[in-house]
Design a protein around this motif. Structure first.
Motif: not given
Length: 211
Positions: A86-101
Motif C-alpha cells: 500500500a505504501i508503494a502504491a500510494g506514493s511516488a517515494a514509496g514506489l521509488a524505494l520499492e523498485q530501488a530495493m
C-alpha cells in the motif's frame, strides 16, 4: 558481450520502471518486479562481472550467494506484505524505494552468483546453485499464495487495458501467475546453467578433450 548485456539490462530496467508507474494494478507491478529482478538484474550483473564496479568483486567476502539470497527473500516478501504494498502504491517515494530495493537485491544476488574473479570456483558455483534454487522456491511459494488467495490482498482496483477489464481478484491472480512463470523460471534457469558449468569444469581432462 558484457557491454551489450549491461545495456540491455538498463533498457529492460527502464521499461520495468515505466510499467511500475503505469498504475495498472498488480499485473503491472508484478511484471515490473519480475523484469527488474529476473531479467534486468542478471543482465547487468553479467555485464559488470569481474570489473571494479561489480559488487561481488568489490566486497567478495560480503556479497556471497547464500546471504544475498536471504536478503532478496526479505526484500521480496517484505514488499509484498499488504501494508508495504500500500505504501508503494500510494506514493511516488514509496514506489521509488520499492523498485530501488528490488534492483539492489536482485543485482547483489546475481552478482554473487555470476561475478568476481573466482566465479569459476567450484565451491562458489555450488553455493550459487543452491542460492538460485532457494530463490526459485520462495518465488514459487509467494506466487502461489498470491494466485490462490481467496480475496484481494493488496487493495487493487483492477484496471482496463485494450478494452479488457480485469477485476481486482483477477488482476491479483494474473500478477501471481507472472511471478510463478517469470520469477521462478529465471532463477531455475540460472541455477541449471551454473550446474552445467560446474559439472563441465569438474570433468576429467581427458573427457573434456573427447567431448
Amino acid at each position: 558481450m558484457r557491454r551489450p548485456a549491461f545495456a540491455a539490462g538498463v533498457a529492460v530496467l527502464a521499461a520495468a520502471w515505466g510499467a511500475a508507474a503505469s498504475g495498472h494494478g498488480m499485473t503491472a507491478h508484478m511484471a515490473a518486479h519480475m523484469a527488474t529482478v529476473a531479467v534486468a538484474a542478471p543482465l547487468m550483473a553479467f555485464g559488470l562481472a569481474g570489473t571494479r564496479t561489480d559488487p561481488a568483486s568489490r566486497w567478495p567476502l560480503v556479497v556471497t550467494p547464500l546471504p544475498m539470497s536471504l536478503i532478496e527473500l526479505l526484500v521480496v516478501w517484505g514488499w509484498h506484505w499488504p501494508a508495504a504494498r500500500a505504501i508503494a502504491a500510494g506514493s511516488a517515494a514509496g514506489l521509488a524505494l520499492e523498485q530501488a530495493m528490488f534492483l539492489a537485491a536482485g543485482l547483489l544476488l546475481w552478482s554473487a552468483c555470476l561475478g568476481t574473479r573466482d566465479a569459476g570456483n567450484s565451491e562458489r558455483r555450488a553455493a550459487g546453485i543452491i542460492a538460485l534454487l532457494l530463490t526459485t522456491m520462495h518465488m514459487t511459494l509467494l506466487g502461489t499464495l498470491i494466485t490462490l488467495a481467496p480475496r484481494t490482498l493488496f487493495g487493487t482496483t483492477g484496471f482496463t487495458c485494450l478494452g479488457i477489464t480485469l477485476s481486482p481478484i483477477v488482476d491479483q491472480q494474473l500478477g501471481g501467475v507472472i511471478m510463478l512463470l517469470a520469477g521462478a523460471g529465471s532463477y531455475l534457469f540460472g541455477g541449471l546453467v551454473l550446474l552445467f558449468r560446474l559439472l563441465r569444469s569438474n570433468r576429467p581432462e581427458g573427457a573434456r578433450q573427447w567431448s
